[in-house]
Enzyme design. Structure first.
Site, PDB file in Angstrom:
ATOM      1  N   TYR A  62       0.862  -1.188   0.000  1.00 15.22           N
ATOM      2  CA  TYR A  62       0.000   0.000   0.000  1.00 15.22           C
ATOM      3  C   TYR A  62       0.892   1.230   0.000  1.00 15.22           C
ATOM      4  O   TYR A  62       1.983   1.216  -0.576  1.00 15.22           O
ATOM      5  CB  TYR A  62      -0.954  -0.076   1.193  1.00 15.22           C
ATOM      6  N   LYS A  72     -19.955 -19.781 -11.097  1.00 12.66           N
ATOM      7  CA  LYS A  72     -19.198 -19.579 -12.334  1.00 12.66           C
ATOM      8  C   LYS A  72     -17.770 -19.129 -12.012  1.00 12.66           C
ATOM      9  O   LYS A  72     -16.799 -19.624 -12.593  1.00 12.66           O
ATOM     10  CB  LYS A  72     -19.904 -18.511 -13.174  1.00 12.66           C
TER      11      LYS A  72
END
Length: 474
Positions: free
Chosen positions: A112, A167
């Site tokens: 970060y 999926k």
């Protein structure tokens, strides 16, 4: 219907330690048409046993019936009943995880701020680096509006989420792709196109899913023009690729050539139209399509004033060269191949018997096919369905992970017919000559060769397309 793991439950029972209660449990389940798949003693005392019985039923009502009969056994006390499918979905089926541990301030500063700012600057100066330095290179958006979910119809975006999660899980399991479900709370075509355009920079591919026809055709076409990543409507093209692959192998079984056969199709929706287009591209020269109004032909009254370029007008203009009319039953007489993507029981065994010698029947409506598979097998040489309890299941899972793996590896900006035909041929070739027979024209979804074979073929075809485009641009 036979018992299925889809309707599997675990029933907790307390029974007397002696006597016949335990054997009665199995007898009651089996005599009710269920199947005992597990029986575990989870606690035992001198007088009572606690037993968890895992049972497969054929429907929710059937499961309730079995539980009711179990609770009626003398001396048996019913405890908790757990639906195993619902348990698997608790809290969702997928999660995000970090590729790097964040153990200390150094890790935090690189993953970060402030370190990440340098990576952002690099991408701002060279946008193509987003594929190299972010999740974009391996990410696919699974986009739905919930308007045509499985066989459930228009159930909306929240109810569609479990399917999209599934999926995404299949993308990861079979191709190592990070797929993200995006269920949109709109069924406005313009809004869907604009939303997908706006989120496209974060992905390397778009998988459209369970969007109703005819809107799905326009949405896909417009997005392919608007974004620089491949857009693939799996309900259309995934089905079409598996059907073509299965047809290649079925024709090997009956020793016929694709350019010589006459194909009759039932259904002209999203899947039917995509199958038809791919079959024509692959060399089928004689195709007839029937819908609820009968055989599609250019002179049919309801098509005479159809808008030029509309899906049904396209079907009428590109099929039925002999100008056949009448019903589906009329059309299948003498046909070599029947492909159904429509509704249950539109044909019977006597219709299949009137087809040509060496007939091929793909009855893909789920859960009830266009013709009873057992009746079709009496005279057809090869039969395939969309169901897992019959041989030759036509299942999209065979192709969509490998197709996207190939597209992502090639960093393709599009997907075209050449890539889809390459995928179909690669899938067909997974079935070796010494394995091929009338009951094995498509491999198992768990065949380890499938995804890699499809991905390799698509990757090569995509790179060929990119090279051709680069030459044309010079």
């Amino acid at each position: 219907m036979a018992p299925s793991v889809s309707y599997s439950m675990t029933v907790r029972l307390e029974v007397p330690a002696g006597g016949t209660a335990v054997s009665q449990i199995t007898t009651v389940v089996e005599s009710s048409g269920g199947s005992v798949t597990g029986l575990d003693v989870t606690a035992s005392g001198h007088e009572r046993l606690r037993i968890d019985v895992t049972i497969a039923a054929s429907s929710t009502d059937h499961a309730d019936e079995i539980v009711s009969k179990l609770s009626a056994i003398e001396g048996v006390a019913l405890g908790k009943v757990s639906d195993r499918t619902f348990l698997m979905h608790l809290g969702g089926k997928i999660e995000m995880s970090s590729k790097h541990p964040i153990r200390n301030r150094d890790d935090l500063s690189m993953i970060y701020t402030p370190g990440v700012a340098r990576v952002c600057t690099q991408i701002a100066e060279n946008p193509e680096d987003a594929r190299r330095l972010t999740i974009k290179r391996n990410s696919v958006a699974v986009v739905t509006d919930g308007s045509a979910v499985l066989g459930l119809g228009n159930i909306g975006p929240q109810a569609a989420l479990p399917v999209m999660e599934g999926k995404a899980a299949l993308f990861k399991r079979f191709a190592g792709i990070d797929a993200w479900p995006l269920c949109l709370d709109t069924q406005d075509t313009d809004a869907i196109v604009e939303i997908v355009k706006a989120i496209a920079p974060g992905f390397a591919g778009i998988n459209l899913e369970d969007i109703s026809a005819p809107r799905c055709f326009e949405i896909e076409a417009r997005l392919r023009e608007a974004v620089d990543i491949p857009v693939f409507h799996d309900d259309q093209h995934g089905t079409a690729i598996v059907v073509l692959s299965a047809l290649y192998n079925a024709l090997r079984v009956v020793n016929k050539r694709i350019e010589d056969i006459r194909v009759v199709m039932s259904g002209a929706g999203a899947a039917g139209t995509a199958i038809l287009k791919l079959l024509l591209e692959a060399g089928v020269q004689h195709a007839v399509v029937a819908d609820i109004h009968g055989v599609v032909h250019s002179g049919r009254e309801d098509l005479a004033n159809a808008e030029e370029g509309s899906p049904m007008r396209w079907v009428a203009d590109n099929t039925n060269p002999e100008g056949r009319t009448g019903t589906l039953k009329d059309a299948v007489v003498g046909a070599d191949v029947f492909i159904g993507v429509s509704a249950p029981n539109v044909l019977d065994g006597s219709d299949v018997a009137k087809m040509a010698d060496g007939a091929i029947v793909f009855a893909l409506a789920n859960p009830d096919p266009e013709v009873d598979p057992a009746a079709a097998r009496e005279t057809a040489s090869v039969v395939a369905t969309g169901r897992s309890d019959f041989p030759n299941q036509i299942n999209n899972v065979l192709v969509f992970p490998g197709v996207f793996r190939g597209l992502l590896d090639a960093q393709s900006r599009t997907v075209d017919d050449a890539m889809m035909i390459a995928a179909a041929k690669a899938l067909a070739d997974v079935v070796q000559e010494d394995e091929l027979n009338a009951n094995y024209i498509v491999p198992s979804v768990f065949n380890e060769k499938v995804s890699g074979a499809v991905a390799g073929a698509v990757r090569d075809a995509a790179r060929d397309t990119a090279r051709d485009a680069a030459k044309a641009a010079r």
